[in-house]
Design a protein around this motif. Sequence first.
Motif, PDB file in Angstrom:
ATOM      1  N   TYR A  41      20.792 -62.835   1.580  1.00  0.00           N
ATOM      2  CA  TYR A  41      19.597 -62.641   0.766  1.00  0.00           C
ATOM      3  C   TYR A  41      19.449 -63.806  -0.201  1.00  0.00           C
ATOM      4  N   VAL A  42      18.248 -64.315  -0.329  1.00  0.00           N
ATOM      5  CA  VAL A  42      17.956 -65.419  -1.229  1.00  0.00           C
ATOM      6  C   VAL A  42      17.190 -64.845  -2.416  1.00  0.00           C
ATOM      7  N   MET A  43      17.662 -65.186  -3.626  1.00  0.00           N
ATOM      8  CA  MET A  43      17.028 -64.701  -4.846  1.00  0.00           C
ATOM      9  C   MET A  43      16.813 -65.861  -5.806  1.00  0.00           C
ATOM     10  N   ASP A  44      15.801 -65.730  -6.640  1.00  0.00           N
ATOM     11  CA  ASP A  44      15.546 -66.779  -7.626  1.00  0.00           C
ATOM     12  C   ASP A  44      16.514 -66.630  -8.797  1.00  0.00           C
ATOM     13  N   ASN A  45      16.346 -67.459  -9.815  1.00  0.00           N
ATOM     14  CA  ASN A  45      17.302 -67.439 -10.934  1.00  0.00           C
ATOM     15  C   ASN A  45      17.160 -66.209 -11.821  1.00  0.00           C
ATOM     16  N   GLN A  46      16.174 -65.353 -11.545  1.00  0.00           N
ATOM     17  CA  GLN A  46      16.039 -64.075 -12.246  1.00  0.00           C
ATOM     18  C   GLN A  46      16.480 -62.919 -11.342  1.00  0.00           C
ATOM     19  N   TYR A  47      17.065 -63.248 -10.200  1.00  0.00           N
ATOM     20  CA  TYR A  47      17.511 -62.291  -9.181  1.00  0.00           C
ATOM     21  C   TYR A  47      16.372 -61.507  -8.566  1.00  0.00           C
ATOM     22  N   ASN A  48      15.208 -62.122  -8.480  1.00  0.00           N
ATOM     23  CA  ASN A  48      14.102 -61.529  -7.742  1.00  0.00           C
ATOM     24  C   ASN A  48      14.232 -61.937  -6.281  1.00  0.00           C
ATOM     25  N   PHE A  49      14.022 -60.987  -5.399  1.00  0.00           N
ATOM     26  CA  PHE A  49      14.127 -61.238  -3.966  1.00  0.00           C
ATOM     27  C   PHE A  49      13.101 -62.285  -3.540  1.00  0.00           C
ATOM     28  N   ILE A  50      13.558 -63.280  -2.770  1.00  0.00           N
ATOM     29  CA  ILE A  50      12.674 -64.313  -2.224  1.00  0.00           C
ATOM     30  C   ILE A  50      12.514 -64.104  -0.714  1.00  0.00           C
ATOM     31  N   ARG A  51      13.644 -64.058  -0.014  1.00  0.00           N
ATOM     32  CA  ARG A  51      13.614 -63.863   1.436  1.00  0.00           C
ATOM     33  C   ARG A  51      15.022 -63.473   1.901  1.00  0.00           C
ATOM     34  N   SER A  52      15.091 -63.068   3.149  1.00  0.00           N
ATOM     35  CA  SER A  52      16.395 -62.773   3.750  1.00  0.00           C
ATOM     36  C   SER A  52      16.516 -63.545   5.056  1.00  0.00           C
ATOM     37  N   HIS A  53      17.751 -63.830   5.419  1.00  0.00           N
ATOM     38  CA  HIS A  53      18.037 -64.558   6.657  1.00  0.00           C
ATOM     39  C   HIS A  53      18.994 -63.732   7.500  1.00  0.00           C
ATOM     40  N   ASN A  54      18.613 -63.490   8.746  1.00  0.00           N
ATOM     41  CA  ASN A  54      19.554 -62.930   9.703  1.00  0.00           C
ATOM     42  C   ASN A  54      20.501 -64.053  10.097  1.00  0.00           C
ATOM     43  N   VAL A  55      21.785 -63.778  10.063  1.00  0.00           N
ATOM     44  CA  VAL A  55      22.777 -64.777  10.454  1.00  0.00           C
ATOM     45  C   VAL A  55      23.598 -64.228  11.613  1.00  0.00           C
ATOM     46  N   SER A  56      24.262 -65.106  12.320  1.00  0.00           N
ATOM     47  CA  SER A  56      24.968 -64.721  13.542  1.00  0.00           C
ATOM     48  C   SER A  56      26.310 -64.052  13.302  1.00  0.00           C
ATOM     49  N   ARG A  57      26.797 -64.140  12.084  1.00  0.00           N
ATOM     50  CA  ARG A  57      28.121 -63.589  11.776  1.00  0.00           C
ATOM     51  C   ARG A  57      28.063 -62.779  10.480  1.00  0.00           C
ATOM     52  N   PRO A  58      29.026 -61.883  10.304  1.00  0.00           N
ATOM     53  CA  PRO A  58      29.093 -61.139   9.038  1.00  0.00           C
ATOM     54  C   PRO A  58      29.806 -61.971   7.966  1.00  0.00           C
ATOM     55  N   PHE A  59      29.080 -62.902   7.374  1.00  0.00           N
ATOM     56  CA  PHE A  59      29.674 -63.771   6.367  1.00  0.00           C
ATOM     57  C   PHE A  59      29.966 -63.000   5.086  1.00  0.00           C
ATOM     58  N   ALA A  60      31.106 -63.294   4.502  1.00  0.00           N
ATOM     59  CA  ALA A  60      31.487 -62.679   3.225  1.00  0.00           C
ATOM     60  C   ALA A  60      31.447 -63.761   2.150  1.00  0.00           C
ATOM     61  N   ALA A  61      32.488 -64.568   2.076  1.00  0.00           N
ATOM     62  CA  ALA A  61      32.546 -65.640   1.078  1.00  0.00           C
ATOM     63  C   ALA A  61      31.576 -66.751   1.463  1.00  0.00           C
ATOM     64  N   ILE A  62      30.926 -67.328   0.454  1.00  0.00           N
ATOM     65  CA  ILE A  62      29.984 -68.425   0.687  1.00  0.00           C
ATOM     66  C   ILE A  62      30.007 -69.351  -0.519  1.00  0.00           C
ATOM     67  N   CYS A  63      29.830 -70.634  -0.282  1.00  0.00           N
ATOM     68  CA  CYS A  63      29.708 -71.589  -1.387  1.00  0.00           C
ATOM     69  C   CYS A  63      28.756 -72.692  -0.962  1.00  0.00           C
ATOM     70  N   ALA A  73      30.845 -70.953   4.675  1.00  0.00           N
ATOM     71  CA  ALA A  73      30.979 -69.503   4.621  1.00  0.00           C
ATOM     72  C   ALA A  73      32.112 -69.050   5.538  1.00  0.00           C
ATOM     73  N   VAL A  74      32.642 -67.868   5.222  1.00  0.00           N
ATOM     74  CA  VAL A  74      33.740 -67.297   5.999  1.00  0.00           C
ATOM     75  C   VAL A  74      33.286 -65.971   6.603  1.00  0.00           C
ATOM     76  N   ASP A  75      33.515 -65.838   7.901  1.00  0.00           N
ATOM     77  CA  ASP A  75      33.251 -64.596   8.623  1.00  0.00           C
ATOM     78  C   ASP A  75      34.291 -63.571   8.170  1.00  0.00           C
ATOM     79  N   ILE A  76      33.847 -62.383   7.811  1.00  0.00           N
ATOM     80  CA  ILE A  76      34.765 -61.363   7.306  1.00  0.00           C
ATOM     81  C   ILE A  76      35.804 -60.957   8.361  1.00  0.00           C
ATOM     82  N   ARG A  77      35.487 -61.163   9.649  1.00  0.00           N
ATOM     83  CA  ARG A  77      36.407 -60.790  10.732  1.00  0.00           C
ATOM     84  C   ARG A  77      37.328 -61.920  11.156  1.00  0.00           C
ATOM     85  N   LYS A  78      36.904 -63.180  10.961  1.00  0.00           N
ATOM     86  CA  LYS A  78      37.667 -64.343  11.419  1.00  0.00           C
ATOM     87  C   LYS A  78      37.936 -65.254  10.238  1.00  0.00           C
ATOM     88  N   LYS A  79      38.885 -64.889   9.445  1.00  0.00           N
ATOM     89  CA  LYS A  79      39.125 -65.608   8.198  1.00  0.00           C
ATOM     90  C   LYS A  79      39.840 -66.941   8.382  1.00  0.00           C
TER      91      LYS A  79
END
Length: 105
Positions: A41-63, A73-79
């Motif tokens: 989920y993408v949010m602005d600096n006030q945490y208002n929803f902007i858009r969402s992206h379907n991704v191919s993996r269940p990502f947990a950690a992201i930077c 990003a790290v897949d929660i199943r394949k760390k």
Amino acid sequence: MDILNLELIKTLPQNHHLLYKGMAFDGQFYYLTVPEEKMIYVMDNQYNFIRSHNVSRPFAAICYNNKKQCFFAVDIRKKDYIYQLNNHLEEINYLQKSFHNIDAN
């Protein structure tokens, strides 16, 4: 040394707040991972929803890497893998982590 000053406290949207696992900031938007839905989920600096992206993996950690202008990003199943994502949150590369047992003797 710079001092961090608190400017705003805002609650994350309640409909997913327990599902968010990771958060990144690219200087303009926040990116929150929801691995159970394979979504970012993408949010602005006030945490208002902007858009969402379907991704191919269940990502947990992201930077966000400002120098390379991409995400990692790290897949929660394949760390053991770190996935590189472009600014459209599409996979463009991956790295395999390897750990070595270091004997202190």
